[in-house]
Design a protein around this motif. Structure first.
Motif, PDB file in Angstrom:
ATOM      1  N   VAL A  48       0.823  -1.043  -0.009  1.00 46.67           N
ATOM      2  CA  VAL A  48      -0.072  -0.048  -0.425  1.00 46.67           C
ATOM      3  C   VAL A  48       0.804   1.686  -0.368  1.00 46.67           C
ATOM      4  O   VAL A  48       0.369   2.348  -0.599  1.00 46.67           O
TER       5      VAL A  48
ATOM      6  N   TYR B 112      -8.976   6.093   6.311  1.00 48.85           N
ATOM      7  CA  TYR B 112      -9.481   5.646   6.147  1.00 48.85           C
ATOM      8  C   TYR B 112     -11.258   5.046   6.625  1.00 48.85           C
ATOM      9  O   TYR B 112     -12.156   5.565   6.365  1.00 48.85           O
TER      10      TYR B 112
ATOM     11  N   ARG C 154     -13.432   8.480   6.114  1.00 47.98           N
ATOM     12  CA  ARG C 154     -14.177   7.814   4.886  1.00 47.98           C
ATOM     13  C   ARG C 154     -14.658   7.215   4.135  1.00 47.98           C
ATOM     14  O   ARG C 154     -16.246   7.430   3.926  1.00 47.98           O
TER      15      ARG C 154
ATOM     16  N   LEU D 280      -7.735  -2.014   2.924  1.00 47.54           N
ATOM     17  CA  LEU D 280      -7.098  -1.405   2.590  1.00 47.54           C
ATOM     18  C   LEU D 280      -7.147  -1.133   0.668  1.00 47.54           C
ATOM     19  O   LEU D 280      -7.431  -0.554   0.047  1.00 47.54           O
TER      20      LEU D 280
ATOM     21  N   LEU E 142     -10.332  -0.983  -1.425  1.00 49.39           N
ATOM     22  CA  LEU E 142     -11.078   0.280  -2.441  1.00 49.39           C
ATOM     23  C   LEU E 142     -10.119   1.135  -2.263  1.00 49.39           C
ATOM     24  O   LEU E 142     -10.139   2.274  -2.603  1.00 49.39           O
ATOM     25  N   GLY E 143      -9.005   0.623  -3.311  1.00 51.16           N
ATOM     26  CA  GLY E 143      -7.757   0.424  -3.928  1.00 51.16           C
ATOM     27  C   GLY E 143      -6.750   1.521  -3.476  1.00 51.16           C
ATOM     28  O   GLY E 143      -7.175   2.970  -3.762  1.00 51.16           O
ATOM     29  N   ALA E 144      -6.208   1.340  -1.844  1.00 54.78           N
ATOM     30  CA  ALA E 144      -5.881   2.691  -1.119  1.00 54.78           C
ATOM     31  C   ALA E 144      -4.503   2.840  -1.998  1.00 54.78           C
ATOM     32  O   ALA E 144      -4.079   1.530  -2.096  1.00 54.78           O
ATOM     33  N   ARG E 145      -3.817   3.689  -1.502  1.00 54.75           N
ATOM     34  CA  ARG E 145      -2.084   4.042  -2.069  1.00 54.75           C
ATOM     35  C   ARG E 145      -1.601   5.210  -1.192  1.00 54.75           C
ATOM     36  O   ARG E 145      -1.874   6.442  -1.710  1.00 54.75           O
TER      37      ARG E 145
ATOM     38  N   THR F  71      -4.247   7.841  -1.659  1.00 59.42           N
ATOM     39  CA  THR F  71      -5.171   8.544  -1.956  1.00 59.42           C
ATOM     40  C   THR F  71      -6.191   7.141  -2.679  1.00 59.42           C
ATOM     41  O   THR F  71      -6.001   6.257  -1.639  1.00 59.42           O
ATOM     42  N   TYR F  72      -7.313   7.137  -3.235  1.00 66.86           N
ATOM     43  CA  TYR F  72      -8.207   5.965  -3.149  1.00 66.86           C
ATOM     44  C   TYR F  72      -8.637   5.963  -4.398  1.00 66.86           C
ATOM     45  O   TYR F  72      -9.320   6.867  -4.325  1.00 66.86           O
ATOM     46  N   SER F  73      -8.579   4.595  -4.795  1.00 64.71           N
ATOM     47  CA  SER F  73      -9.761   4.657  -6.442  1.00 64.71           C
ATOM     48  C   SER F  73     -10.736   4.271  -6.151  1.00 64.71           C
ATOM     49  O   SER F  73     -12.013   4.461  -6.928  1.00 64.71           O
TER      50      SER F  73
ATOM     51  N   ASP G 268      -6.372  -1.748 -10.939  1.00 66.29           N
ATOM     52  CA  ASP G 268      -5.348  -1.069 -10.200  1.00 66.29           C
ATOM     53  C   ASP G 268      -4.485  -0.999 -11.265  1.00 66.29           C
ATOM     54  O   ASP G 268      -3.412  -0.397 -10.896  1.00 66.29           O
TER      55      ASP G 268
END
Length: 520
Positions: free
Chosen positions: A307, A362, A365, A460, A463-466, A488-490, A507
């Motif tokens: 992540v 996280y 949100r 994580l 929800l596409g957490a980066r 950021t999140y996708s 992704d």
């Protein structure tokens, strides 16, 4: 003229293990004495099949070693030597090469008629063995078609009940509840096979073999759960209540077994189902998705592994664990910025503060969101389609060898018609089955509290957490600086109505986009 010599041989088959060989050996000795032969050795094999190879029998190996030094080999009856024409012929060839004669003490094969009668009688022994084998095969086929248990241990989650010749599986609730709980944790709570196996061992839950021993009152072997053990008991089609069999040409195993199908191509039931079609399919999809071969990358237990990324090289940040006087001083480090061979300046950040930052952001949100999971369609249609197609191919091959106007050909054609109809039904079912997102009936915040670090890392990723980490500014105070982290999140895949495969492509595209940004 010297006295003729002989070796006596006796074999006791597994089928009649309670029968003593003494009377047969005594009969052989009496026959040798009557003929004036000297017995120089007695060789015996106990619990050895007459169909086994000569060299696989200890007693027969002794006989073969004596052949050059004796005139005769004596057994009580012909079937004591072998029940296979091939193996018996090998013995005759070996005896012929040393000018030794094979004899039976019952007088059926004597020195006078040995060359004529031996091969005829051996053929009858082979025929008898084939008849026994055929009866056993037909019996198993009959009981399998009725869904009866054929012997041995029942699959984990089941016990065997019922009268002889009508035994079936019944649910063993203590074991079935373990399977249901593990399936739920895998599907809905981010569990892993390794973590669940460890939890079962810590709880003292007996693995399948020891569970069966305890249930039957036998001595335990103190075995433990392993991830592969858990994988096998969750993957098998037996959890749907289906009889299973090995795939032709494949070694029998939980990962390769297929359901037994009836004449119409439907699975034969051996008992009630433990997991529903949807649950079992979801478990298998998760296991397939997490399986990794040798040499492939394996994840650790750090919350932000894969992540957290380095802004300098887009590489992963790894957690270095360090504790001093009970205090946690662990850090996330990019390996490409360490030591003399580092390709960029050092990038190190305090792990505890970074994980707290990500957790708070996280949950703020997404904590109140309902957690969804992807439900794969029931994969049994594909499994059945594969087996039905194989049956059609085998029957079609047999049909080519039959008289087109004969009764057998008409029977085969009728079976082919039924199977082809079933094949079309299964093909349509497999083509139109679609996956969908379903609610787990939990919020993301609730799931976060219930999961370990590995499970939280899965949330994580869902929800596409980066998280991009920049190196510290030279001369800046050595304390945690949240401005170095960009999170950021996708967004959840179910927002975008993507299935897991499509989400993975998104992704990959995002990673390529980030890589291009860092390159600039």
């Amino acid at each position: 003229m010297s006295q003729p010599t002989c070796v006596i041989y006796d074999r006791l088959s597994r089928l009649f293990a309670e029968e003593a060989p003494d009377h047969r050996i005594a009969a052989c000795k009496a026959y040798a004495e009557q003929r004036g032969w000297k017995v120089v050795h007695v060789a015996t094999d106990t619990n050895v099949s007459g169909a086994s190879k000569l060299e696989d029998r200890p007693g027969m190996r002794e006989v073969l070693s004596w052949l050059p030094r004796v005139d005769f080999v004596v057994a009580a009856k012909l079937d004591r030597y072998a029940r296979s024409v091939l193996e018996f012929q090998r013995l005759l060839d070996a005896a012929k090469s040393t000018k030794t004669t094979i004899i039976t003490a019952d007088g059926v094969v004597s020195p006078e008629n040995a060359s004529i009668i031996i091969n005829v009688l051996a053929a009858f022994a082979e025929y008898e063995r084939d008849m026994i084998k055929s009866r056993i095969t037909d019996s198993k086929k009959h009981f399998r078609s009725r869904g009866n248990h054929l012997g041995g241990l029942a699959p984990y989650g089941y016990a065997v009940s019922g009268p002889i010749n009508n035994k079936r599986w019944v649910i063993d609730e203590s074991a079935a509840s373990v399977l249901r709980d593990c399936a739920d944790k895998l599907i809905n709570h981010g569990g892993s096979l390794t973590g669940l196996a460890r939890e079962l061992n810590e709880r003292g839950v007996l693995p399948p073999a020891d569970h069966a021993r305890q249930r039957d009152g036998r001595k335990l072997r103190n075995q433990r759960w392993h991830s592969t053990t858990l994988r096998d008991v969750l993957y098998t089609p037996a959890l749907r209540g289906w009889q299973v069999q090995a795939v032709p040409g494949e070694k029998r195993g939980a990962l390769t077994n297929q359901p037994v199908l009836d004449a119409e191509g439907k699975p034969v039931s051996g008992g009630p189902e433990i997991l529903s079609a949807e649950t079992w399919s979801a478990v298998r999809a998760i296991i397939d998705g997490k399986s990794k071969g040798r040499g492939s990358e394996r994840t650790g237990k750090a919350l932000l592994l894969h992540v957290a990324l380095c802004s300098e090289c887009n590489g992963p940040m790894y957690r270095q664990r360090r504790a001093v006087n009970g205090k946690d001083y662990s850090t996330y480090v990019c390996r490409n910025g360490v030591g003399k061979r580092g390709i960029h300046k050092p990038n190190v950040i305090i792990a505890r503060h970074l994980e707290e930052l990500v957790t708070a952001d996280y949950l703020k949100r997404f904590g109140s969101f309902a957690l969804m999971r992807w439900a794969e369609p029931d994969g049994s249609a594909v499994l059945q389609l594969s087996e039905v197609t194989g049956q059609i191919e085998r029957l079609a091959g047999n049909l080519a060898q039959l008289d087109p106007n004969g009764t057998a050909a008409r029977v085969v054609i009728g079976q082919l018609t039924s199977l082809e109809k079933r094949q079309a039904e299964l093909a349509a079912e497999a083509d139109h089955a679609e996956g969908r997102w379903v609610s787990t009936d939990n919020t993301i915040a609730t799931e976060w509290e219930q999961r370990d670090e590995e499970g939280r890392r899965g949330l994580l990723a869902d929800l596409g957490a980066r998280l991009v980490i920049r190196p510290a500014t030279p001369g800046a105070p050595k304390r945690f600086d949240p401005e170095r982290a960009t999170l950021t999140y996708s967004g959840p895949s179910w927002w975008q109505d993507l299935n897991p495969a499509e989400a993975a492509l998104v992704d990959i595209a995002r990673e390529e986009e980030l890589s291009d940004q860092f390159a600039v």
